[in-house]
Enzyme design. Structure first.
Site, PDB file in Angstrom:
ATOM      1  N   LYS A 151     -33.817   2.233  15.845  1.00 42.87           N
ATOM      2  CA  LYS A 151     -34.598   3.151  15.117  1.00 42.87           C
ATOM      3  C   LYS A 151     -35.655   2.082  14.420  1.00 42.87           C
ATOM      4  O   LYS A 151     -35.449   1.181  13.808  1.00 42.87           O
ATOM      5  CB  LYS A 151     -33.556   3.706  13.950  1.00 42.87           C
ATOM      6  N   LYS A 210     -24.384   2.777  20.236  1.00 47.42           N
ATOM      7  CA  LYS A 210     -24.015   4.293  20.271  1.00 47.42           C
ATOM      8  C   LYS A 210     -22.677   4.493  20.757  1.00 47.42           C
ATOM      9  O   LYS A 210     -22.323   4.388  21.869  1.00 47.42           O
ATOM     10  CB  LYS A 210     -25.189   4.831  21.385  1.00 47.42           C
ATOM     11  N   CYS A 249       6.339  -4.660  59.699  1.00 46.89           N
ATOM     12  CA  CYS A 249       5.236  -3.911  59.461  1.00 46.89           C
ATOM     13  C   CYS A 249       3.968  -4.960  59.164  1.00 46.89           C
ATOM     14  O   CYS A 249       4.010  -5.925  58.380  1.00 46.89           O
ATOM     15  CB  CYS A 249       5.204  -3.131  58.104  1.00 46.89           C
ATOM     16  N   CYS A 251       7.282   2.291  53.091  1.00 47.59           N
ATOM     17  CA  CYS A 251       7.720   2.101  54.653  1.00 47.59           C
ATOM     18  C   CYS A 251       8.679   1.180  54.534  1.00 47.59           C
ATOM     19  O   CYS A 251       8.996  -0.062  53.755  1.00 47.59           O
ATOM     20  CB  CYS A 251       6.202   1.241  55.164  1.00 47.59           C
ATOM     21  N   TYR A 270       0.909  -1.157  -0.157  1.00 41.33           N
ATOM     22  CA  TYR A 270       0.076  -0.009  -0.031  1.00 41.33           C
ATOM     23  C   TYR A 270       0.832   1.265  -0.052  1.00 41.33           C
ATOM     24  O   TYR A 270       0.651   2.137  -0.892  1.00 41.33           O
ATOM     25  CB  TYR A 270      -1.083   0.100   1.300  1.00 41.33           C
ATOM     26  N   LEU A 289     -31.365  12.456  20.214  1.00 38.02           N
ATOM     27  CA  LEU A 289     -32.146  11.422  20.667  1.00 38.02           C
ATOM     28  C   LEU A 289     -32.805  11.465  22.027  1.00 38.02           C
ATOM     29  O   LEU A 289     -32.039  11.682  22.977  1.00 38.02           O
ATOM     30  CB  LEU A 289     -31.621   9.988  20.382  1.00 38.02           C
ATOM     31  N   GLU A 326     -20.438   9.458  13.386  1.00 33.56           N
ATOM     32  CA  GLU A 326     -19.612   9.652  14.670  1.00 33.56           C
ATOM     33  C   GLU A 326     -18.114   9.357  14.454  1.00 33.56           C
ATOM     34  O   GLU A 326     -17.870   8.714  13.832  1.00 33.56           O
ATOM     35  CB  GLU A 326     -19.898   8.819  15.781  1.00 33.56           C
TER      36      GLU A 326
END
EC number: 6.5.1.2
Length: 791
Positions: free
Chosen positions: A300, A126, A454, A448, A38, A85, A184
């Site tokens: 729809k 959506k 601990c 620590c 390409y 919508l 979109e």
């Protein structure tokens, strides 16, 4: 270019061929040629147009990026308004919508004897992006515009031309003379991650989510910036049309696809309310695996005649609705920041939030990662913040709404003493080692220093030690471990192996059977694989994969324990910092004591014994010299020294005159080499590293070993994604590792192969983007069968 073909004819042919490849790649998702081919076609067209500027056409693929930055965007009046919508948030909302549609169309209602007429709906996810309008005249793209307020948008024509899957010219025939396509512009998850990674590398501002990234990219005044962003387009409808279109939504989108416009691969037709609910649930279950972010599903009414009959109300159509998923982002208040202590002593900030519903779950805590992230966000206690939760991912603070910062907001400060044991908290130091020596800078993690004194670190260390992928001691959950530590019965992992029946029975939640089962599980864990044992020790920065590598490569615990950092770096994916962490862990007196106690109490790791075949004699003298960080001695100089002298001892013993005989070795490099050789400490260390390479069998003079037939994938990195149906991903991973492969969690250019099952998402997209080989599960099964491994 053949003599008989004119530049104009060749340019036209190239444009048509490139357009066909774009269609196959972006719309059909069936690329016909590799990227290199390409690029060759594209560059040939570019060269012709550079030599013959009069041949450049507006629809040429070379014209996607061009022009100077704009001073601002012009206005575009939408002849057909771009309406929003209506939303459905619950199942009942969808029932109400379907009822209104059927009543509006005067269709037969259901009764006791039937469900009534069912409406056909066109469904698609959506996308969470930016709504745009593309105007085509006579098949050519002439304008792009944002939705704006629905009536007026911004002219972004130059920018939409840079989006790779937006056709500059419609393909085929039959399209209307004027066609306004609506859709979109969005950014895939993989593209978003790559964009933010580049931003982090350059110190630029990162984006909070893919939608913000897409919107910000599309509204750049400089189109070259838009062109550099991984934007995509997906069309879902139309506006103005001068000409004929099919009579239903689904057929229109299929026609768009034939004309070269990308549509959703999830597009589907369903019947009635039950069909819409089933589609919504299906997409919701697969939402996390999709390649892009979605915030719901759009339904729809399919027939255009029905759409016209139903019409509009206020600012939305009566024939369409968006069934939204629970929000993944919400606003809430940061009430406080507390600090948790992990098994390595890392003191991590955790946001305590005013409880808020995010993606259907009440969130009251969120991660802040580390203090560098706190600084990057600029977050203060009392701020209003944006919280994001996606799938099973731990909620995180994404952004601060500084406009809402109260006057009494307080900065986030790291405690000077551990909140659990009171020991000092120190910031980690990052040591960068190079030819000029080592430099130290501050890390992002605070730790620590109390280690196993601990209790927080001790508890987390034990929980990690007994976990399924480590020693796999079933029956020891977090609460049981806390009891063992709090009662003083366990002060190190080795103490688990001297627990008595009476001690366990006395713990809350343990009866006779559960006590016997736990003691049996502890006994059964005494013969782990070496990889499990190394992983269980909890060495900082050594995860499951690195533990497997150490075990397979070096073969024996004794080798791993005494391996020098300079030897460990010869193992793949072990950098110098990780190598120093491993070496420091085993050099620590307390860690040595715990390991000795484990061995004394019967824990016997199963060791491969021999060094992995691919690491036998894997280190060359030249590579060894190059890694000594001697000024002026890089790979080429190291090769010449190695071929001239043949051994480290001869190189370090060579005088100035001997070294002058080495081709193109300059005086500066000779001086640095002599200074290194005359430094007793440096020379002794180099000789110690060489001796260890010899002891391990990795030295250049060591005998080479033939790789066993079972390690046919040695050195390869594989990735598993999606759902595997014939076996679990853990089983597939174990099979691949038995053949010598490394199974990684992310895709890179170095990935050998990606095995993609149903539901594969961003990893598959990235593999395709990088040109990595992608296999189906069946291809994996066939390969395993050839190796004598059955599923």
């Amino acid at each position: 270019m053949p003599q008989s073909v004119t530049p104009a004819e060749r340019a036209l042919a190239l444009r048509e061929e490139i357009a066909q490849h774009n269609y196959r790649y972006y719309v059909l998702d069936e690329p016909a040629v590799p990227d290199a081919e390409y690029d060759r076609l594209f560059n040939e067209l570019k060269a012709i147009e550079a030599e013959h500027p009069d041949l450049i056409t507006p629809d040429s693929p070379t014209q996607r990026v061009g022009g100077a930055p704009a001073s601002g965007f012009g206005e575009v009046k939408h002849e057909v308004p771009m309406l929003s919508l209506g939303n459905a948030f619950a199942e009942q909302d969808m029932h109400d919508f379907d009822r209104r549609v059927r009543e509006g169309l005067d269709l037969p209602a259901g009764d006791l004897f039937g469900g009534g007429a069912e409406v056909e709906y066109c469904c698609e996810p959506k996308l969470d992006g930016l709504a745009v309008s593309l105007l085509y005249e006579n098949g050519l793209l002439v304008r792009g515009a944002t939705r704006g307020d629905g009536s007026t948008g911004e002219d972004i024509s130059t920018n939409v031309r840079t989006i790779r899957n937006v056709p500059l010219k419609l393909r085929g025939e039959g399209w209307p003379a004027v066609l306004e396509v609506r859709g979109e512009v969005f950014m895939s998850k993989a593209g978003f991650e790559a964009l933010n990674e580049r931003a982090r590398e350059t110190g630029s501002k990162t984006f909070a989510n893919p939608r913000n990234a897409a919107a910000g990219s599309l509204r750049q005044l400089d189109p070259t910036i838009t062109a550099s962003r991984p934007l995509e387009f997906c069309c879902y409808g139309f506006g103005r049309v001068d000409g004929e279109l099919p009579d239903n939504q689904y057929a229109i989108l299929q026609a768009f696809r034939e004309w070269g416009l990308p549509i959703s691969r999830e597009l589907k037709l369903v019947k009635g309310i039950q069909g819409t609910l089933d589609y919504y649930r299906d997409i919701g279950e697969r939402r996390a695996a999709l390649e892009y972010e979605i915030d719901g599903v759009v339904f729809k009414v399919n027939q255009l005649s029905y759409q016209r009959e139903l019409g509009f109300r206020a600012r939305e159509p009566r024939w369409a609705i968006a069934h939204k998923f629970p929000a993944m982002e919400e606003l809430t208040e940061l009430l406080d920041v507390e600090f948790q202590v992990g098994r390595t002593g890392a003191v991590t900030p955790v946001a305590r939030l005013k409880p808020v519903q995010v993606a259907g779950v009440t969130v009251s805590n969120a991660t802040l990662h580390n203090m560098d992230e706190v600084a990057r966000l600029g977050v203060m206690i009392g701020d209003t913040v944006i919280i994001r939760r996606a799938g099973d991912v731990i909620p995180q603070v994404m952004q601060v709404v500084t406009e809402r910062r109260p006057a009494d907001a307080r900065p986030v400060e790291v405690p000077s003493n551990c909140p659990v044991c009171g020991s000092a908290v120190e910031r980690t130091q990052l040591v960068k080692r190079g030819k000029a020596g080592s430099t130290t800078s501050e890390g992002s993690v605070y730790r620590c220093v109390g280690r196993l004194t601990c209790q927080a670190q001790l508890k987390q260390s034990i929980i990690h030690f007994v976990s399924r992928r480590a020693m796999d001691i079933d029956g020891l959950g977090e609460k049981s471990v806390e009891q063992l530590v709090d009662t003083g019965l366990v002060a190190s992992p080795a103490d688990l192996y001297r627990l008595t029946y009476e001690q366990v029975l006395a713990l809350d939640g343990f009866a006779e059977l559960s006590t016997k089962n736990l003691l049996t599980a502890i006994q059964a864990s005494k013969k782990p694989t070496l990889a499990r044992f190394i992983y269980a020790l909890g060495i900082p920065d050594v995860g499951e994969e690195t533990a497997k590598l150490l075990a397979r490569a070096l073969g024996k615990l004794e080798r791993i324990e005494r391996a020098l950092p300079e030897v460990l770096v010869y193992l793949p994916d072990v950098g110098l910092e990780v190598a120093h962490e491993i070496h420091s862990f085993f050099a620590d007196a307390h860690n040595r004591q715990v390991i000795d106690q484990l061995l004394e109490r019967g824990v016997t790791p199963e060791e491969p014994g021999e060094l992995a075949a691919e690491f036998a004699a894997c280190v060359s003298l030249a590579d060894f010299l190059a890694r000594l960080n001697i000024t002026g001695i890089a790979s080429t100089g190291a090769e010449r020294l190695a071929s001239t002298f043949g051994s480290l001892d001869k190189i370090l013993s060579a005088d100035w005159l001997d070294l002058k005989q080495v081709e193109r070795l300059n005086d500066k490099a000779i001086k640095a080499l002599r200074e290194f050789a005359e430094n007793p400490e440096q020379r002794a260390h180099a000789e110690a590293v060489e001796q260890q390479l010899r002891d391990f069998g990795m030295h250049w003079d060591s005998p080479r070993a033939e790789a066993a037939g079972g390690l046919s994938l040695a050195g390869q990195t594989w990735v598993l994604t999606g759902t595997l149906e014939a076996m679990s991903r853990d089983v597939a991973k174990a099979h691949l590792e038995s053949l010598g492969a490394k199974v990684a969690g992310s895709v890179s250019a170095k990935t050998h192969c990606v095995v993609a099952g149903p539901g594969a998402g961003s990893k598959l997209a990235k593999a395709e983007q990088l040109g990595v080989t992608v296999w189906t599960e069946q291809q994996l099964l066939d390969m395993l069968a050839e190796q004598g491994i059955s599923a």
